[in-house]
Design a protein around this motif. Structure first.
Motif, mmCIF file in Angstrom:
data_model
loop_
_atom_site.group_PDB
_atom_site.id
_atom_site.type_symbol
_atom_site.label_atom_id
_atom_site.label_comp_id
_atom_site.label_asym_id
_atom_site.label_seq_id
_atom_site.Cartn_x
_atom_site.Cartn_y
_atom_site.Cartn_z
ATOM 1 N N GLU A 45 0.850 -1.185 0.000
ATOM 2 C CA GLU A 45 0.000 0.000 0.000
ATOM 3 C C GLU A 45 0.887 1.236 0.000
ATOM 4 N N HIS A 46 0.569 2.167 -0.863
ATOM 5 C CA HIS A 46 1.334 3.403 -0.917
ATOM 6 C C HIS A 46 0.745 4.385 0.081
ATOM 7 N N LEU A 47 1.613 5.020 0.846
ATOM 8 C CA LEU A 47 1.160 6.007 1.818
ATOM 9 C C LEU A 47 0.976 7.332 1.115
ATOM 10 N N LYS A 48 -0.125 7.991 1.420
ATOM 11 C CA LYS A 48 -0.384 9.301 0.834
ATOM 12 C C LYS A 48 -0.174 10.361 1.902
ATOM 13 N N LEU A 49 0.635 11.353 1.569
ATOM 14 C CA LEU A 49 0.900 12.433 2.501
ATOM 15 C C LEU A 49 -0.121 13.533 2.296
ATOM 16 N N ARG A 50 -0.518 14.104 3.409
ATOM 17 C CA ARG A 50 -1.459 15.222 3.332
ATOM 18 C C ARG A 50 -0.678 16.516 3.150
ATOM 19 N N ALA A 51 -1.335 17.514 2.617
ATOM 20 C CA ALA A 51 -0.670 18.792 2.349
ATOM 21 C C ALA A 51 -0.296 19.503 3.636
#
Length: 93
Positions: free
Chosen positions: A73-79
């Protein structure tokens, strides 16, 4: 088997190592006492034989080679995530 003193061995290292490579064992002495024994390497198994031996070990998994697959699973960073330097600085305080 050849017996040689440390100083003589050091002075003519390449000569003695060549003799060992031809199958002659060598004993290094210091003040008349044996301190080391140098022998030619034992006959080694072929790499394919070693690999087949490793495959027989139940606790070892042989990989397929290539690059690792990585995270599933790829981690998504928040802005609004703070920069790493800031996080490290806060943890040090």
């Amino acid at each position: 088997m050849i017996e040689v003193g440390v100083r003589e061995f050091k002075a003519h290292l390449s000569t003695y190592l060549h003799r060992v490579s031809t199958g002659v064992a060598l004993v290094v002495t210091s003040h008349g006492k044996q301190i080391a024994r140098i022998e030619p390497p034992a006959i080694t198994t072929e790499p394919k034989d070693a690999l087949s031996m490793l495959r027989t070990l139940p606790w070892l998994r042989i990989g397929k080679g290539g690059k690792p697959q990585g995270a599933r699973e790829h981690l998504k960073l928040r802005a609004d995530t703070p920069p790493l330097a800031q996080t490290v600085s806060e943890l040090r305080d």
